[in-house]
Design an enzyme around this catalytic site. Structure first.
Site, PDB file in Angstrom:
ATOM      1  N   ASP A  16     -36.595  -8.071  -0.642  1.00 46.16           N
ATOM      2  CA  ASP A  16     -36.114  -6.680   0.088  1.00 46.16           C
ATOM      3  C   ASP A  16     -34.955  -6.504   0.635  1.00 46.16           C
ATOM      4  O   ASP A  16     -34.687  -7.229   1.522  1.00 46.16           O
ATOM      5  CB  ASP A  16     -37.365  -6.604   1.121  1.00 46.16           C
ATOM      6  CG  ASP A  16     -37.158  -5.554   2.043  1.00 46.16           C
ATOM      7  OD1 ASP A  16     -36.812  -4.378   1.488  1.00 46.16           O
ATOM      8  OD2 ASP A  16     -37.661  -5.512   3.190  1.00 46.16           O
TER       9      ASP A  16
ATOM     10  N   ASP B 268     -33.049   0.440  -1.021  1.00 42.32           N
ATOM     11  CA  ASP B 268     -34.224  -0.281  -0.646  1.00 42.32           C
ATOM     12  C   ASP B 268     -35.085  -0.639  -1.568  1.00 42.32           C
ATOM     13  O   ASP B 268     -35.922   0.155  -2.046  1.00 42.32           O
ATOM     14  CB  ASP B 268     -34.772   0.282   0.516  1.00 42.32           C
ATOM     15  CG  ASP B 268     -35.900  -0.544   1.112  1.00 42.32           C
ATOM     16  OD1 ASP B 268     -36.001  -1.734   0.938  1.00 42.32           O
ATOM     17  OD2 ASP B 268     -36.810   0.115   1.998  1.00 42.32           O
TER      18      ASP B 268
END
Lengths: 46, 339
Positions: B39, B225
């Site tokens: 992430d 992201d």
């Protein structure tokens, strides 16, 4: 000095809850903002 | 919003509900395997603990600290609040392996309490954050910072290829730590300087809808992201955008589109560093099986992130499946190229 990590794509938690028919209840319990956001355009900025 | 946390002047977003791509790592000696979301929107590593008795932990692999010869107890606790709940845990240090690479004394969190039902259905066990250290909740170096400090990688770079096709493609995605895979993109790389070293955040020139409407006309900021699946933006902009693509809200706060209209929907272009990144309706609409047919969902989602730099957009998997992304810690820049 490099490493390749294979990534698996899986259905997201949201997608799985939807498939199981649990998404609406989950969001009501956990994400009231998701509902509030529907009406955000009715309110003045800020 | 509930998914936003303000602390130490940095904003934290944890939206595990929409994460889709995961890979394998191991922690401890002998190695214990875990699947984690890689992430770029967070900076911590955490996996479930064997001491966790929450329902969610029962469905996942749990770290047994007492079986690891290299584990060091830390004694401090940590907590992560995310959009639909929170988790609590304790911190420790141990050897982490990613592929053939070994990272020594990596700080990480063992979650001992994962309340609620969010993680019960999660296919991944934990999260490995790749953002800057200033975003970290757990004290100590994030994983990639430790890889750089321990000189494990030649280049201070990692790159993501994410495939849209789930079953037919091999691999479905790839994270390359320490380099760039030239086989995974076409054309040249457009480099964008990181505008604030928390998220992987860049300046965006504007968002243009085919036919003339535009958002963030004088510029705004965007986060790249890999931990979220959609494209997020300020509520007022995204609600207007949903209208422009004919998306209507459901009771769940999601936006659906008539699948038969896809070919008539406008293209949407993100302009970054003077270069246009265009998504067609086939690319920004997500199809999910529903009975014998498909449901079509808008790939845009409202997020109100207040930052010193103003309103922010989040470019998640819907964008990153079309564009190969390179994260360069050496020169603090992000590269994008046609995937």
């Amino acid at each position: 000095a490099m490493v390749r990590v294979a990534l698996m794509r899986v259905p997201s938690i949201r997608s799985q809850l939807r498939t199981q028919g649990l998404l609406e209840d989950f969001l009501k319990d956990h994400r009231p903002d998701m509902f509030n956001r529907r009406y955000a355009q009715c309110f003045p900025p800020g | 919003t509930p998914s936003l946390r303000l602390r130490r002047s940095s904003e934290k977003i944890y939206n595990f509900m929409d994460a889709q791509y995961y890979g394998e790592i191991s922690v401890g000696t002998p190695p214990q395997n875990f699947s984690v979301i890689f992430d770029t929107g967070s900076a911590d590593l955490w996996v479930p603990s064997s001491y966790c008795v929450s329902q969610a932990c029962a469905f996942h692999r749990r770290f047994k600290a007492f079986e690891s010869k290299t584990f060091h107890h830390d004694g401090r606790s940590f907590g992560i609040h995310y959009g639909s709940g929170h988790l609590l845990g304790v911190m420790g240090r141990d050897t982490v392996k990613i592929g053939d690479m070994t990272i020594l004394n990596q700080q990480f969190g063992e979650s001992v309490y994962e309340p609620g039902s969010a993680f019960v259905t999660a296919k991944f066990d934990g999260v490995l954050g790749l953002a800057y250290q200033s975003l970290a909740e757990i004290l100590g170096n994030p994983v990639f910072d430790n890889m750089l400090a321990q000189k494990i990688v030649d280049q201070p770079v990692f790159s993501f290829y994410l495939s849209r096709r789930t079953r037919t493609s091999n691999p479905q995605g790839e994270l390359l730590l320490g380099g760039i895979d030239e086989a995974m993109y076409n054309g040249s790389i457009n480099w964008l300087p990181v505008s604030a070293k928390r998220y992987w955040q860049v300046e965006m020139d504007s968002v243009v809808v085919q036919g003339g409407s535009s958002f963030c006309p004088i510029g705004c900021h965007a986060i790249i992201d890999t931990g979220t699946s959609l494209i997020g933006g300020p509520t007022r902009d995204v609600l207007r955008l949903q209208q422009l693509i004919g998306a209507t809200p459901t009771n769940n706060g999601e936006f659906v589109i008539d699948c038969t209209r896809l070919s008539s929907l406008p293209r949407i272009t993100f302009i970054l560093g003077g270069k246009e990144y265009t998504l067609t309706s086939e690319q920004y609409v997500r199809k999910e099986p529903f009975g014998i047919s498909d449901l079509c969902f808008s790939g845009f989602q409202a997020f109100d992130i207040i930052s010193p730099e103003g309103p922010m957009w989040i470019l998640g998997d819907v964008f990153l499946t079309e564009y190969y992304s390179i994260f360069d810690r050496g020169l603090d820049r992000i590269g994008l190229a046609q995937a």
